[in-house]
Design a protein around this motif. Sequence first.
Motif, PDB file in Angstrom:
ATOM      1  N   GLY A  78       9.491   2.166  -8.193  1.00 10.79           N
ATOM      2  CA  GLY A  78       9.290   2.960  -6.996  1.00 10.79           C
ATOM      3  C   GLY A  78       9.339   4.451  -7.253  1.00 10.79           C
ATOM      4  O   GLY A  78       9.400   5.240  -6.318  1.00 10.79           O
ATOM      5  N   GLN A  79       9.292   4.853  -8.517  1.00 13.08           N
ATOM      6  CA  GLN A  79       9.382   6.267  -8.858  1.00 13.08           C
ATOM      7  C   GLN A  79       8.168   7.062  -8.378  1.00 13.08           C
ATOM      8  O   GLN A  79       8.241   8.279  -8.252  1.00 13.08           O
ATOM      9  N   VAL A  92      13.302  16.792 -11.063  1.00  9.12           N
ATOM     10  CA  VAL A  92      13.465  16.274 -12.415  1.00  9.12           C
ATOM     11  C   VAL A  92      13.029  14.812 -12.420  1.00  9.12           C
ATOM     12  O   VAL A  92      13.380  14.049 -11.524  1.00  9.12           O
ATOM     13  N   ALA A  93      12.190  14.449 -13.399  1.00  7.13           N
ATOM     14  CA  ALA A  93      11.753  13.064 -13.587  1.00  7.13           C
ATOM     15  C   ALA A  93      12.505  12.494 -14.775  1.00  7.13           C
ATOM     16  O   ALA A  93      12.614  13.139 -15.815  1.00  7.13           O
ATOM     17  N   GLY A  94      13.056  11.304 -14.614  1.00  3.17           N
ATOM     18  CA  GLY A  94      13.793  10.656 -15.688  1.00  3.17           C
ATOM     19  C   GLY A  94      13.012   9.502 -16.277  1.00  3.17           C
ATOM     20  O   GLY A  94      11.784   9.532 -16.351  1.00  3.17           O
ATOM     21  N   ALA A  95      13.723   8.467 -16.697  1.00  2.00           N
ATOM     22  CA  ALA A  95      13.072   7.296 -17.285  1.00  2.00           C
ATOM     23  C   ALA A  95      12.182   6.616 -16.244  1.00  2.00           C
ATOM     24  O   ALA A  95      10.973   6.525 -16.422  1.00  2.00           O
ATOM     25  N   ALA A  96      12.755   6.136 -15.167  1.00  4.11           N
ATOM     26  CA  ALA A  96      12.007   5.515 -14.074  1.00  4.11           C
ATOM     27  C   ALA A  96      12.609   5.932 -12.740  1.00  4.11           C
ATOM     28  O   ALA A  96      12.589   5.190 -11.778  1.00  4.11           O
ATOM     29  N   GLU A  97      13.167   7.137 -12.707  1.00  2.00           N
ATOM     30  CA  GLU A  97      13.787   7.663 -11.513  1.00  2.00           C
ATOM     31  C   GLU A  97      13.508   9.157 -11.423  1.00  2.00           C
ATOM     32  O   GLU A  97      13.141   9.775 -12.425  1.00  2.00           O
ATOM     33  N   SER A  98      13.645   9.696 -10.239  1.00  2.50           N
ATOM     34  CA  SER A  98      13.431  11.128 -10.038  1.00  2.50           C
ATOM     35  C   SER A  98      14.423  11.641  -9.016  1.00  2.50           C
ATOM     36  O   SER A  98      14.918  10.889  -8.190  1.00  2.50           O
ATOM     37  N   CYS A  99      14.695  12.935  -9.078  1.00  5.95           N
ATOM     38  CA  CYS A  99      15.556  13.590  -8.096  1.00  5.95           C
ATOM     39  C   CYS A  99      14.999  14.965  -7.788  1.00  5.95           C
ATOM     40  O   CYS A  99      14.424  15.624  -8.657  1.00  5.95           O
ATOM     41  N   THR A 100      15.210  15.390  -6.553  1.00  3.40           N
ATOM     42  CA  THR A 100      14.955  16.768  -6.169  1.00  3.40           C
ATOM     43  C   THR A 100      16.282  17.393  -5.758  1.00  3.40           C
ATOM     44  O   THR A 100      17.225  16.696  -5.385  1.00  3.40           O
ATOM     45  N   LEU A 101      16.344  18.694  -5.852  1.00  2.00           N
ATOM     46  CA  LEU A 101      17.433  19.462  -5.267  1.00  2.00           C
ATOM     47  C   LEU A 101      16.838  20.276  -4.132  1.00  2.00           C
ATOM     48  O   LEU A 101      15.774  20.884  -4.297  1.00  2.00           O
ATOM     49  N   ASP A 102      17.535  20.296  -2.979  1.00  2.00           N
ATOM     50  CA  ASP A 102      17.075  21.150  -1.894  1.00  2.00           C
ATOM     51  C   ASP A 102      17.602  22.570  -2.114  1.00  2.00           C
ATOM     52  O   ASP A 102      18.284  22.844  -3.100  1.00  2.00           O
ATOM     53  N   ARG A 103      17.312  23.469  -1.220  1.00  2.00           N
ATOM     54  CA  ARG A 103      17.712  24.872  -1.384  1.00  2.00           C
ATOM     55  C   ARG A 103      19.227  25.054  -1.422  1.00  2.00           C
ATOM     56  O   ARG A 103      19.720  26.029  -1.965  1.00  2.00           O
ATOM     57  N   ASN A 104      19.967  24.101  -0.857  1.00  4.92           N
ATOM     58  CA  ASN A 104      21.427  24.159  -0.877  1.00  4.92           C
ATOM     59  C   ASN A 104      22.029  23.437  -2.079  1.00  4.92           C
ATOM     60  O   ASN A 104      23.247  23.396  -2.225  1.00  4.92           O
ATOM     61  N   GLY A 105      21.184  22.817  -2.918  1.00  2.00           N
ATOM     62  CA  GLY A 105      21.652  22.158  -4.131  1.00  2.00           C
ATOM     63  C   GLY A 105      21.966  20.683  -3.978  1.00  2.00           C
ATOM     64  O   GLY A 105      22.481  20.065  -4.908  1.00  2.00           O
ATOM     65  N   TYR A 106      21.662  20.091  -2.830  1.00  2.00           N
ATOM     66  CA  TYR A 106      21.954  18.665  -2.638  1.00  2.00           C
ATOM     67  C   TYR A 106      20.794  17.814  -3.149  1.00  2.00           C
ATOM     68  O   TYR A 106      19.627  18.133  -2.932  1.00  2.00           O
ATOM     69  N   ALA A 107      21.129  16.738  -3.848  1.00  2.00           N
ATOM     70  CA  ALA A 107      20.139  15.886  -4.518  1.00  2.00           C
ATOM     71  C   ALA A 107      19.630  14.777  -3.610  1.00  2.00           C
ATOM     72  O   ALA A 107      20.398  14.174  -2.848  1.00  2.00           O
ATOM     73  N   THR A 108      18.349  14.509  -3.724  1.00  2.00           N
ATOM     74  CA  THR A 108      17.706  13.322  -3.159  1.00  2.00           C
ATOM     75  C   THR A 108      17.063  12.606  -4.331  1.00  2.00           C
ATOM     76  O   THR A 108      16.266  13.197  -5.056  1.00  2.00           O
ATOM     77  N   CYS A 109      17.431  11.328  -4.544  1.00  4.25           N
ATOM     78  CA  CYS A 109      16.925  10.575  -5.700  1.00  4.25           C
ATOM     79  C   CYS A 109      16.235   9.297  -5.250  1.00  4.25           C
ATOM     80  O   CYS A 109      16.574   8.731  -4.206  1.00  4.25           O
ATOM     81  N   TRP A 110      15.297   8.814  -6.057  1.00  3.46           N
ATOM     82  CA  TRP A 110      14.582   7.579  -5.765  1.00  3.46           C
ATOM     83  C   TRP A 110      14.117   6.946  -7.064  1.00  3.46           C
ATOM     84  O   TRP A 110      14.077   7.579  -8.103  1.00  3.46           O
ATOM     85  N   GLY A 111      13.770   5.646  -6.974  1.00  3.53           N
ATOM     86  CA  GLY A 111      13.322   4.900  -8.151  1.00  3.53           C
ATOM     87  C   GLY A 111      14.481   4.513  -9.045  1.00  3.53           C
ATOM     88  O   GLY A 111      15.615   4.936  -8.860  1.00  3.53           O
ATOM     89  N   GLY A 112      14.226   3.664 -10.003  1.00  5.83           N
ATOM     90  CA  GLY A 112      15.195   3.344 -11.038  1.00  5.83           C
ATOM     91  C   GLY A 112      16.369   2.478 -10.637  1.00  5.83           C
ATOM     92  O   GLY A 112      17.225   2.200 -11.454  1.00  5.83           O
ATOM     93  N   GLY A 113      16.464   2.051  -9.387  1.00 11.97           N
ATOM     94  CA  GLY A 113      17.582   1.210  -8.970  1.00 11.97           C
ATOM     95  C   GLY A 113      18.921   1.913  -9.068  1.00 11.97           C
ATOM     96  O   GLY A 113      19.938   1.281  -9.331  1.00 11.97           O
ATOM     97  N   GLN A 114      18.934   3.211  -8.869  1.00  9.53           N
ATOM     98  CA  GLN A 114      20.140   4.016  -9.028  1.00  9.53           C
ATOM     99  C   GLN A 114      21.080   3.911  -7.843  1.00  9.53           C
ATOM    100  O   GLN A 114      20.660   3.706  -6.723  1.00  9.53           O
ATOM    101  N   SER A 115      22.359   4.118  -8.108  1.00  8.89           N
ATOM    102  CA  SER A 115      23.284   4.388  -7.027  1.00  8.89           C
ATOM    103  C   SER A 115      22.987   5.809  -6.561  1.00  8.89           C
ATOM    104  O   SER A 115      22.457   6.616  -7.317  1.00  8.89           O
TER     105      SER A 115
END
Length: 146
Positions: A78-79, A92-115
């Motif tokens: 689902g990446q 940032v794109a990882g192995a099979a997951e990705s994350c964004t940081l918003d302007r305040n520095g909080y992460a939103t992640c998807w893909g990869g079956g991550q917690s």
Amino acid sequence: MRSALIFLMTIPFAWGCLGPTTEDDSDDMESWDSLSDDQNHSGPFKSISAGVVHSCAITQDNQPVCWGVSDGTDWDYGQVSNTPDTNAASIVAGAAESCTLDRNGYATCWGGGQSPPPSVAFTSISMFGAGCGLDANGDIHCWGRS
């Protein structure tokens, strides 16, 4: 070299093998295809990150855009198809997951079956199967697959 990524006038072009280079490291996949022209995206973009089986960029409107493996095979986590509609300052794109940081520095992640990432304001993050972020105090916070 297994793959490469360049910018030509703010348009990312990718080429190379998206998978194993020999039969010995093919795992259970029958074949992997090279990137095709329909995976070249027009910009302009603010930033880009290349993962193992996908790449992501941030548009001028601060929206994440991802491309790569999204064919329902063993490497599709689902990446690409689950890229959120979020206001991104960095990506940032990882192995099979990705994350964004918003302007305040909080992460939103998807893909990869991550917690999910901790609810901490980060100054930077890194992904590759697990995620780690650096907060403003210099402390490291990590999260991984659930």
